[in-house]
Design a protein around this motif. Structure first.
Motif, PDB file in Angstrom:
ATOM      1  N   ILE A 288       4.174  41.185  36.260  1.00 48.34           N
ATOM      2  CA  ILE A 288       4.089  41.449  37.696  1.00 48.34           C
ATOM      3  C   ILE A 288       3.413  40.273  38.402  1.00 48.34           C
ATOM      4  O   ILE A 288       3.856  39.839  39.472  1.00 48.34           O
ATOM      5  N   VAL A 289       2.359  39.747  37.797  1.00 49.44           N
ATOM      6  CA  VAL A 289       1.682  38.577  38.362  1.00 49.44           C
ATOM      7  C   VAL A 289       2.649  37.401  38.442  1.00 49.44           C
ATOM      8  O   VAL A 289       2.715  36.682  39.451  1.00 49.44           O
ATOM      9  N   ALA A 290       3.413  37.182  37.377  1.00 50.57           N
ATOM     10  CA  ALA A 290       4.380  36.082  37.362  1.00 50.57           C
ATOM     11  C   ALA A 290       5.429  36.264  38.456  1.00 50.57           C
ATOM     12  O   ALA A 290       5.833  35.293  39.118  1.00 50.57           O
ATOM     13  N   LEU A 291       5.844  37.502  38.676  1.00 50.73           N
ATOM     14  CA  LEU A 291       6.805  37.772  39.741  1.00 50.73           C
ATOM     15  C   LEU A 291       6.194  37.485  41.109  1.00 50.73           C
ATOM     16  O   LEU A 291       6.840  36.898  41.982  1.00 50.73           O
ATOM     17  N   SER A 292       4.944  37.862  41.280  1.00 53.02           N
ATOM     18  CA  SER A 292       4.274  37.620  42.568  1.00 53.02           C
ATOM     19  C   SER A 292       4.151  36.138  42.877  1.00 53.02           C
ATOM     20  O   SER A 292       4.151  35.734  44.046  1.00 53.02           O
ATOM     21  N   GLN A 293       4.063  35.326  41.857  1.00 49.04           N
ATOM     22  CA  GLN A 293       3.930  33.888  42.048  1.00 49.04           C
ATOM     23  C   GLN A 293       5.247  33.218  42.429  1.00 49.04           C
ATOM     24  O   GLN A 293       5.274  32.042  42.754  1.00 49.04           O
ATOM     25  N   ARG A 294       6.326  33.994  42.403  1.00 48.53           N
ATOM     26  CA  ARG A 294       7.629  33.475  42.811  1.00 48.53           C
ATOM     27  C   ARG A 294       8.049  34.064  44.161  1.00 48.53           C
ATOM     28  O   ARG A 294       9.225  34.082  44.493  1.00 48.53           O
ATOM     29  N   ARG A 295       7.081  34.509  44.945  1.00 47.44           N
ATOM     30  CA  ARG A 295       7.390  35.191  46.197  1.00 47.44           C
ATOM     31  C   ARG A 295       8.181  34.315  47.160  1.00 47.44           C
ATOM     32  O   ARG A 295       8.916  34.832  48.011  1.00 47.44           O
ATOM     33  N   HIS A 296       8.048  32.992  47.023  1.00 44.55           N
ATOM     34  CA  HIS A 296       8.810  32.094  47.892  1.00 44.55           C
ATOM     35  C   HIS A 296      10.306  32.154  47.598  1.00 44.55           C
ATOM     36  O   HIS A 296      11.120  31.701  48.404  1.00 44.55           O
ATOM     37  N   GLU A 297      10.684  32.715  46.454  1.00 44.10           N
ATOM     38  CA  GLU A 297      12.094  32.859  46.090  1.00 44.10           C
ATOM     39  C   GLU A 297      12.652  34.216  46.489  1.00 44.10           C
ATOM     40  O   GLU A 297      13.830  34.495  46.266  1.00 44.10           O
ATOM     41  N   LEU A 298      11.806  35.053  47.072  1.00 43.53           N
ATOM     42  CA  LEU A 298      12.197  36.424  47.394  1.00 43.53           C
ATOM     43  C   LEU A 298      12.465  36.588  48.886  1.00 43.53           C
ATOM     44  O   LEU A 298      11.728  36.060  49.717  1.00 43.53           O
ATOM     45  N   ALA A 299      13.504  37.313  49.214  1.00 44.98           N
ATOM     46  CA  ALA A 299      13.770  37.661  50.603  1.00 44.98           C
ATOM     47  C   ALA A 299      12.791  38.762  51.008  1.00 44.98           C
ATOM     48  O   ALA A 299      12.787  39.833  50.417  1.00 44.98           O
ATOM     49  N   GLY A 300      11.948  38.486  51.980  1.00 45.73           N
ATOM     50  CA  GLY A 300      10.961  39.478  52.394  1.00 45.73           C
ATOM     51  C   GLY A 300       9.649  39.407  51.670  1.00 45.73           C
ATOM     52  O   GLY A 300       8.760  40.220  51.891  1.00 45.73           O
ATOM     53  N   GLY A 301       9.514  38.423  50.763  1.00 45.70           N
ATOM     54  CA  GLY A 301       8.257  38.231  50.076  1.00 45.70           C
ATOM     55  C   GLY A 301       7.984  39.280  48.998  1.00 45.70           C
ATOM     56  O   GLY A 301       8.887  39.974  48.526  1.00 45.70           O
ATOM     57  N   PHE A 302       6.707  39.399  48.645  1.00 40.21           N
ATOM     58  CA  PHE A 302       6.284  40.307  47.584  1.00 40.21           C
ATOM     59  C   PHE A 302       5.213  41.239  48.129  1.00 40.21           C
ATOM     60  O   PHE A 302       4.170  40.802  48.617  1.00 40.21           O
ATOM     61  N   ALA A 303       5.467  42.548  48.096  1.00 39.02           N
ATOM     62  CA  ALA A 303       4.593  43.537  48.730  1.00 39.02           C
ATOM     63  C   ALA A 303       3.787  44.365  47.738  1.00 39.02           C
ATOM     64  O   ALA A 303       3.304  45.442  48.091  1.00 39.02           O
ATOM     65  N   PHE A 304       3.622  43.848  46.510  1.00 38.02           N
ATOM     66  CA  PHE A 304       3.005  44.683  45.477  1.00 38.02           C
ATOM     67  C   PHE A 304       1.834  43.983  44.785  1.00 38.02           C
ATOM     68  O   PHE A 304       1.616  44.149  43.600  1.00 38.02           O
ATOM     69  N   ASP A 305       1.059  43.233  45.566  1.00 43.42           N
ATOM     70  CA  ASP A 305      -0.101  42.537  45.002  1.00 43.42           C
ATOM     71  C   ASP A 305      -1.128  43.509  44.422  1.00 43.42           C
ATOM     72  O   ASP A 305      -1.870  43.148  43.521  1.00 43.42           O
ATOM     73  N   HIS A 306      -1.137  44.746  44.926  1.00 42.93           N
ATOM     74  CA  HIS A 306      -2.103  45.715  44.404  1.00 42.93           C
ATOM     75  C   HIS A 306      -1.844  46.069  42.951  1.00 42.93           C
ATOM     76  O   HIS A 306      -2.728  46.576  42.256  1.00 42.93           O
ATOM     77  N   LEU A 307      -0.640  45.767  42.456  1.00 44.35           N
ATOM     78  CA  LEU A 307      -0.318  46.051  41.060  1.00 44.35           C
ATOM     79  C   LEU A 307      -0.711  44.910  40.123  1.00 44.35           C
ATOM     80  O   LEU A 307      -0.689  45.090  38.907  1.00 44.35           O
ATOM     81  N   CYS A 308      -1.081  43.785  40.681  1.00 41.59           N
ATOM     82  CA  CYS A 308      -1.387  42.616  39.855  1.00 41.59           C
ATOM     83  C   CYS A 308      -2.685  42.775  39.087  1.00 41.59           C
ATOM     84  O   CYS A 308      -2.914  42.077  38.104  1.00 41.59           O
ATOM     85  N   ALA A 309      -3.522  43.693  39.512  1.00 42.86           N
ATOM     86  CA  ALA A 309      -4.790  43.917  38.810  1.00 42.86           C
ATOM     87  C   ALA A 309      -4.805  45.272  38.128  1.00 42.86           C
ATOM     88  O   ALA A 309      -5.854  45.784  37.768  1.00 42.86           O
TER      89      ALA A 309
END
Length: 292
Positions: A270-291
């Motif tokens: 999930i953390v790795a996915l969040s770090q690719r938010r620039h590749e996502l349409a609409g960004g990444f809305a699930f930072d609360h799951l990274c911890a």
């Protein structure tokens, strides 16, 4: 048998009503069809070799307009082809031919969901969502009226008596998770998830439950719309379908004996996915799951 009468796009055949699996929301839905049954001959720009390969490829369902017989979309449900595999090359060729003749394609990628078990419910859901969107249901008016209510967010009475979103495909899986928790098969009754849309690719949904405090049962589903709209947010649809897939696995005899993912590894992914938010349409809305 497919008619030889083409639709207004020239290369697609009109499909007669006989042989339809079912009819819903102004559409006939047909079971598996080969591309050669939907296309009149080899289209321009497609080589003989390409056509020979692509024409033998099939789709799990074909949805056609009742009034014209014109194919609206072809649907596929099943595992995602491995990168670089012969299956992936054949899939790309089929997509190229479909694009050449103007045939929209909806592809659901999942290691668990299958057309035979889950296809009809999915097709019905998409047709209902499109009809709802086309009818303007839930649309807001001028003067500060309430925001539109999306198809997925319509509230009503759920099977267990609670009030909730009646068009949540994952509702039964969520109930199954509670039952499994009560039966001491899960460490937590909550089905968690996330969804994203790749800027140049499919929508993707993840869903998981904690079988043990340190291990999760995880499902991932991709939804790809080629020249087609499901009438709803496909990223949320992908997450709901991933939840459906979790529910399928919860019905297995031995939940703990299935392939599980360490909780720490899931969090890392999930953390790795969040770090690719620039590749996502609409960004990444699930930072609360990274911890988590």
């Amino acid at each position: 048998m497919t008619s030889t009468v083409s639709d207004d796009r020239g290369w697609l055949r009109a499909v007669p009503a006989d042989g339809a699996l079912f009819t819903r929301a102004g559409h006939h839905v047909y079971p598996a069809r080969r591309l050669s049954e939907l296309v009149q001959g080899r289209p321009p720009g497609v080589t003989g070799s390409q056509w020979s390969t692509a024409s033998r490829a099939g789709f799990d369902f074909v949805i056609c307009a009742v009034d014209t017989g014109r194919p609206i979309v072809a649907v596929e449900i099943g595992p995602v082809a491995a990168a670089g595999s012969a299956q992936q090359r054949a899939e790309r060729l089929k997509d190229a031919v479909s694009a050449a003749v103007g045939l929209p394609v909806l592809r659901i990628g999942s290691p668990t969901l299958r057309a035979a078990e889950h296809g009809r419910r999915l097709v019905e859901y998409v047709l209902d969502a499109r009809a709802y969107a086309a009818g303007g249901a839930g649309a807001s008016g001028a003067g500060g009226e309430a925001a539109p209510v999306g198809f997925r967010d319509i509230l009503g009475r759920l099977p267990d008596g609670r009030t909730g979103p009646v068009n949540d495909l994952g509702a039964l899986a969520r109930a199954a998770a509670v039952e499994a928790y009560v039966g001491r098969q899960l460490a937590d009754p909550i089905v968690r998830g996330l969804h994203v849309r790749w800027a140049d690719g499919p929508a993707q949904g993840w869903s998981w439950v904690h079988v043990r405090p340190d291990a999760c049962l995880v499902e991932r589903v991709s939804v790809t719309e080629h020249r087609f709209s499901c009438g709803i947010d496909t990223a949320r649809l992908a997450e709901d379908l991933a939840t459906v897939a979790v529910g399928e696995r919860l019905r297995a005899a031995e939940i703990g004996g299935q392939e599980l993912l360490p909780r720490a590894q899931l969090t890392a992914e999930i953390v790795a996915l969040s770090q690719r938010r620039h590749e996502l349409a609409g960004g990444f809305a699930f930072d609360h799951l990274c911890a988590d």
